[in-house]
Every structure is written in C-alpha cells, then in structure tokens.
Enzyme design. Sequence first.
Site, short mmCIF file in Angstrom:
data_model
loop_
_atom_site.label_atom_id
_atom_site.label_comp_id
_atom_site.label_asym_id
_atom_site.label_seq_id
_atom_site.Cartn_x
_atom_site.Cartn_y
_atom_site.Cartn_z
N LYS A 25 60.92 -9.09 34.35
CA LYS A 25 59.78 -8.40 34.93
C LYS A 25 59.04 -9.30 35.91
CE LYS A 25 60.52 -4.96 32.11
NZ LYS A 25 60.94 -3.64 32.58
N ASP A 93 73.23 -6.99 34.20
CA ASP A 93 72.26 -8.09 34.14
C ASP A 93 71.62 -8.35 35.50
OD1 ASP A 93 72.59 -8.48 31.49
OD2 ASP A 93 73.62 -10.41 31.63
N HIS A 135 70.41 -19.79 37.02
CA HIS A 135 71.77 -19.36 36.69
C HIS A 135 72.62 -19.01 37.91
CE1 HIS A 135 70.95 -19.48 32.47
NE2 HIS A 135 70.06 -18.51 32.51
N GLY A 143 72.85 -13.99 35.17
CA GLY A 143 71.70 -14.10 34.28
C GLY A 143 70.36 -13.77 34.93
N ASP A 170 63.89 -24.24 29.73
CA ASP A 170 64.23 -22.84 29.45
C ASP A 170 65.11 -22.81 28.21
OD1 ASP A 170 65.86 -20.26 29.86
OD2 ASP A 170 64.53 -20.15 31.59
N HIS A 172 67.69 -21.10 27.88
CA HIS A 172 69.08 -20.98 28.35
C HIS A 172 69.47 -22.22 29.16
CE1 HIS A 172 67.70 -16.77 27.79
NE2 HIS A 172 68.89 -16.65 27.23
N ARG A 265 61.17 -12.12 23.87
CA ARG A 265 62.03 -10.95 23.73
C ARG A 265 63.51 -11.31 23.65
NH1 ARG A 265 61.49 -6.06 28.16
NH2 ARG A 265 62.73 -4.47 27.09
#
Length: 429
Positions: A25, A93, A135, A143, A170, A172, A265
């Site tokens: 978002k 994605d 990413h 990603g 992060d 990830h 989330r």
Amino acid sequence: MSKEITYLFDPNIGKYYYGHRHPMKPHRLTLTNSLVMNYGLYKKMKMYVPAPATSKDMCRFHSYDYIDFLQRVTPNNSSQFQQYFQQYNVMEDCPIFDGLFEFCSKYTGGSLRAASMINNNQCDIAINWSGGLHHARKFEASGFCYVNDINVAILELLKYHPRVLYIDIDIHHGDGVQEAFYLTDRVMSVSFHKYGNTFFPGTGDMFEIGADFGKYYSVNVPLKEGITDTDYFYIFKLVIEDVMQFYRPTAIVLQCGADSLGGDRLGCFNLSIKGHGECVKFVKDLGIPTIVLGGGGYTVRNVARCWTYETSLIVDEALNTELPDNEYFEYYSPDFCLHPDLFNPKLENHNTRQYLDQIRQSIHENLKNIAHAPSVQMQSVPSDFFETEVVSQDEAYPDVTQDNVTVSSEKVVAENEFYDSPNDNDKTN
C-alpha cells in the site's frame, strides 16, 4: 556536532494503488509524511520534492528492454504485452496498475537525489521512505518491487565513495542488492532476515558470501521466526561492529523495511517500534554519510508509526507518545499512540543465544579473510546525477521549503483503497 538532514518526499507518491487486497500500500507513505509533518519534525530537516528518475537513470542498473516495457505497459493496453508478463515477472505479486512507471520514477528519483546530495556533501543523512525496494532484479520485477532504487543509488555513490555498506533490516532477504554486487568488493551487503521454510525470497543463507572479487563481501544473518528486540539488537550490534572494523565504509545505505515489526501482515518477527528504531539509531551514531530508505511493511498504521519514530531518532527529537491530530487519525484506533504493544506472546522465539553466537562467529571468521578497507585505483569519475551544482528546489516547490511548510488538509486516498480496520481489509463498494 549537529548533522545536516535531508528529507525527500513527493506529495503524490501515496496515491498509487497496486490493486484490491494486494498487501503493498503506497498510501502508507502519505500516512508517514502526515505524522512527520504534524509532529513538527520538518523543522529539523531540509525538505525536498525530488525530480523523478528518467528511464535513462533506471537503465544504469536495469536492462533497456525491461524499463521500456514498464514505461509502455498500462492496464488498458496490457493485453498487447501479455507475452512479456512471465519474462518480466509481472504476475500477481507485481501487477500492472495505473501510473506504474510514474510511481517507479518518483521513488527512484528520491533515492538517486539522496545519493547525489551525499556525494556533494549537501547533507550527512538523506531520508527517502518511499525507496528501499530491494527485490527488483536487472531484467525483472520481484516481490512487489519493479525498479531497484537501492542499486541505482549505490551506483551513484560509487562515483565518489570507494566502499559502500548496504544494511537491510527488512524481514525479507535483500536479494536484489546482494545479487547486483555479488562479484565486487566495492559494496558490502549485510542482510538480517527470516530464512527457511520456503519464506520469500528463499535466498540469504549464511553461506552465500559472494564470489570472485566479492567473496566474503556478502554477509547474511538468517534468523528464525519470533525474534525479539533484545536478541535482534544483540546480533545486529555485533555484526555491524565487525563489519565496520574490517570494511570501513565511506557511505552507508540503510534499508528499514518495517515488515520485521511484530504484528506485520506478512511478517513473523516480534520486534517493537523502539526495537526496530534502535538499529537505525546505532547506524546513525556511526557518523558515516547515510541514505535511509523504507522497504517492506504491510500493516500500514505501524509502518507510519515506525518510520516517523525513526525520523525523530535521526533528527534527535523526542516525540510525545500520543499521536498529534492529523487527517488520518482514525487509522490508529483504538490506542492512538506512537508505540502500541506489538508483542505476540503466542509467537515463540526460535532464535537461541547459541544459534545467534554461531552466526556471529561464522561471519567474524569470514570477515577476517577480506582486505581491510579495499582501495580503488584512480580513474575518471562519471558525470553526476545533477551535472551542474545541486541546487535547492525551493523555487520550484515553495510549499516544501524548511521555513514555509504547508500541511494539506485534503485526505488523499485512492478509490477502493485499503483502510486499517481490525480486519485489515480493503474497502468494498
């Protein structure tokens, strides 16, 4: 000695919409900026609306064909480009949405401007919360990331800085940055991330250490779910101290993905906003010219709180824990505070101190193999991002100068945009 802080923000960056129920978002950036402004943090920084990056700027890292595709494809003509979707990984994605290339231009422009200002000694720390999309790869999206603004900014820094340290907190793995600089000693990539059990992107094992001239210059800290503030900062501090001792960077890029917070989330860590911010403060206190970027973060209200708090740490301004009145106040229900309790007691911490010490020891041994502060041969320097002397954009953007900041009361929300209800869903028509 006080530091010169630059804050880069495009007021329209939050209007873009990935699609219904997509976790990314951009509106979180509007919320972040609203808190930064209403807390009065702008008084401690120089504010700039950065120029958008051009396709040529993006092609410093990405392939021409891929950037040309991003520039041309839209939701209305996407059927004409269907044959390229798999090639460029624009699937669920990474969807095609209205204003996609414009969005990429704006967040990349912020990171590129930050690097140029660091190069020209115009600031000590440059903040671009819209950047940090780590990413994206040379030939494809990945990603939720389309253009890797981090790599574009690092390449700009390398014009003047012999050694750039990239730090990623992060949840990830920073795979797109590691891959880009895997063969060089000019950039050291250090990533703290969740690893294992098919967690995206599946890379970031401790034994991914670089190759060729870049051997031992990729540092990975693979963590397990449930890590808490104490353990996270324990390993962060030890690893970064070792890196600073052996590598001695002349510039730092810090990616502050907020999906490592508890309750995210898409995350599975148990960090508080203060715990996340402790890492930012530690890097700031190193006293090295630094670019601070955003990244992941999918519980919007907590992303805004986190990046606002970290902005306050950078400018050394204590904040009231009660949020100031702002046009998005209802997003922060029911507590309306800066530091909600994000700890999940049901999420077990699988990171034992023994496990963390083993990681640290392995990294320490690898770092002992590198040449201390590798140097660069004399060579001609490519032209700057701004070929003439970098000047303030005050005249072009009088509403964002340090002494004349206006806070719009207009609520900017895309149609059918996400709102932060307890169910964490999109609005329905």
